[in-house]
Design an enzyme around this catalytic site. Sequence first.
Site, PDB file in Angstrom:
ATOM      1  N   HIS A 268     -46.321  -9.183  39.191  1.00 42.48           N
ATOM      2  CA  HIS A 268     -45.386  -9.506  40.253  1.00 42.48           C
ATOM      3  C   HIS A 268     -45.582 -10.566  40.939  1.00 42.48           C
ATOM      4  O   HIS A 268     -44.409 -11.233  40.877  1.00 42.48           O
ATOM      5  CB  HIS A 268     -45.755  -8.234  41.454  1.00 42.48           C
ATOM      6  N   GLU A 269     -46.803 -11.099  41.128  1.00 40.80           N
ATOM      7  CA  GLU A 269     -47.040 -12.437  41.686  1.00 40.80           C
ATOM      8  C   GLU A 269     -46.554 -13.424  40.672  1.00 40.80           C
ATOM      9  O   GLU A 269     -46.118 -14.403  41.111  1.00 40.80           O
ATOM     10  CB  GLU A 269     -48.510 -12.631  42.284  1.00 40.80           C
ATOM     11  N   HIS A 272     -43.062 -14.512  41.109  1.00 43.81           N
ATOM     12  CA  HIS A 272     -42.838 -15.268  42.377  1.00 43.81           C
ATOM     13  C   HIS A 272     -43.111 -16.746  41.796  1.00 43.81           C
ATOM     14  O   HIS A 272     -42.468 -17.577  42.115  1.00 43.81           O
ATOM     15  CB  HIS A 272     -43.662 -15.058  43.554  1.00 43.81           C
ATOM     16  N   GLU A 298     -38.039 -12.256  45.794  1.00 44.49           N
ATOM     17  CA  GLU A 298     -38.315 -10.813  45.384  1.00 44.49           C
ATOM     18  C   GLU A 298     -37.688 -10.262  44.035  1.00 44.49           C
ATOM     19  O   GLU A 298     -38.422  -9.361  43.436  1.00 44.49           O
ATOM     20  CB  GLU A 298     -38.097  -9.741  46.624  1.00 44.49           C
TER      21      GLU A 298
END
Length: 497
Positions: A268-269, A272, A298
């Site tokens: 997920h990170e 970003h 997001e």
Amino acid sequence: MESVFQNETVREILTRYRRIWAIGHAQSVLGWDMEVNMPKEGILERSVAQGELSVLSQEFLLKPDFVELVEKAKGLELNEYERGVVRVLDRSIRINKSFPPEFLREMSEVTSQATKAWEEAKKSNDYSKFEPWLDRIIDLAKRAAEYLGYENEPYDALLDLFEEGTTTRDVERMFDKLEKELKPLLEKIMEEGKVPQSHPLEKESYDRAQMERVNRWILEKFGFPLGVRSRLDVSAHPFTTEFGIRDVRITTRYEGHDFRMTVLSTVHEFGHALYELQQDERFMFSPIAGGVSLGIHESQSRFWENIIGRSREFAGLIYPTLRENLPFMANYTPEDVYLYFNMVRPDFIRTEADVVTYNFHILLRFKLERMMLNEGVKAKDLPELWNDEMENLLGIRPKTYREGILQDIHWAHGTVGYFPTYSIGTLLSAQLYYHMKRDLDVEGLVGEGNFGPIKEWLRERIHRWGSIYPPKELLRKAIGEELDPEYFIRWVRERYL
């Protein structure tokens, strides 16, 4: 490297903007250090330093000669990059003019101390340690909305800070559709039982060093420039921070069991971070470097977490590395990993929620935030309201504060109005996937571990534009349409039914 900024007035604006950029750069370093390295008692001095830097940044931004330059540029013939600079700064000046310096200083000091109080409260499951701070943050949020001004309700003002051009009514329409369509889908998924509600891999314990090797292997496979332009560290709540286009850092956390949490947080990170790393380097030190909004941001992290990280092909790709580093994996297959990553069941913790129930967690927070702003709800009322709403939406009731009101760091950071961007991003990730599928064999590429074309598609459509265009305009440019929840509902049907 040839500059994209040719206009003399814009060049002068950018020369002066460097000081504002440098203060933001320093604040990012201090914020990252506070979450990753800083000893507990450093919080008092750190909160004052952050408060003073916020005020200093505002002073530079609102200097009359700087504001005049931006006003002058608004009437000039500019290219799209220069228009982007003027748009972003004009918006920033408007927002900063709204806030008195003493308010900014107070906001920065309160949120720095509230963050540490939240950490202590969560660790000890003692809401009373955070409650007085939350009352102060609710008060600050109300004041911020009044300073900013709004057309229909206070929430519009705060939401626009995080998702430019989005209104409370937009978010309501999105959630109305999701609640109507997703609730029956969730019931059907639970009844049909094609995906498990639990898995034995949840109970398996791992050694942190082993999991770190797995996470680093995944990041290297993605092409994450560890040690060159990025780092992976550990924090209480995983996050990404960018100091610039060439220094982007992510964190994860290690609980010692249930390894999908640390793997999916890391993936997920990475999403970003990739957004920041794939910016056009000609934007360096300018206000158009960086993601345009939290919802678009997001969409990138949820694309990598849900579309890539929860795919059958990804489970097959990482399985040999899991097997090599985690002794218990000898008892499991790649299909086990896939099913384990795709369990569906109502759960208390937002960050651990499956893809189908996740948006209900955001809806809960959206409802409570509007109550804080519109209905005079105080911090003492919130735990019970939280538990009631959780029972209403997902049929489960938290037994501890940690399972309920204390699970998120966001209110401690003062970011009321932020949560809807998580749902906006989650829905957009599916929308981008279906558009990407028209050009690429996404699953085939993931199975081969060939992420280059996927990254390039995202770079070309989203990342390279930085903050030139507002979010809705960027989407129209990238995929020819605005946010449409129908894509996500279709993705859930295809993945889980």
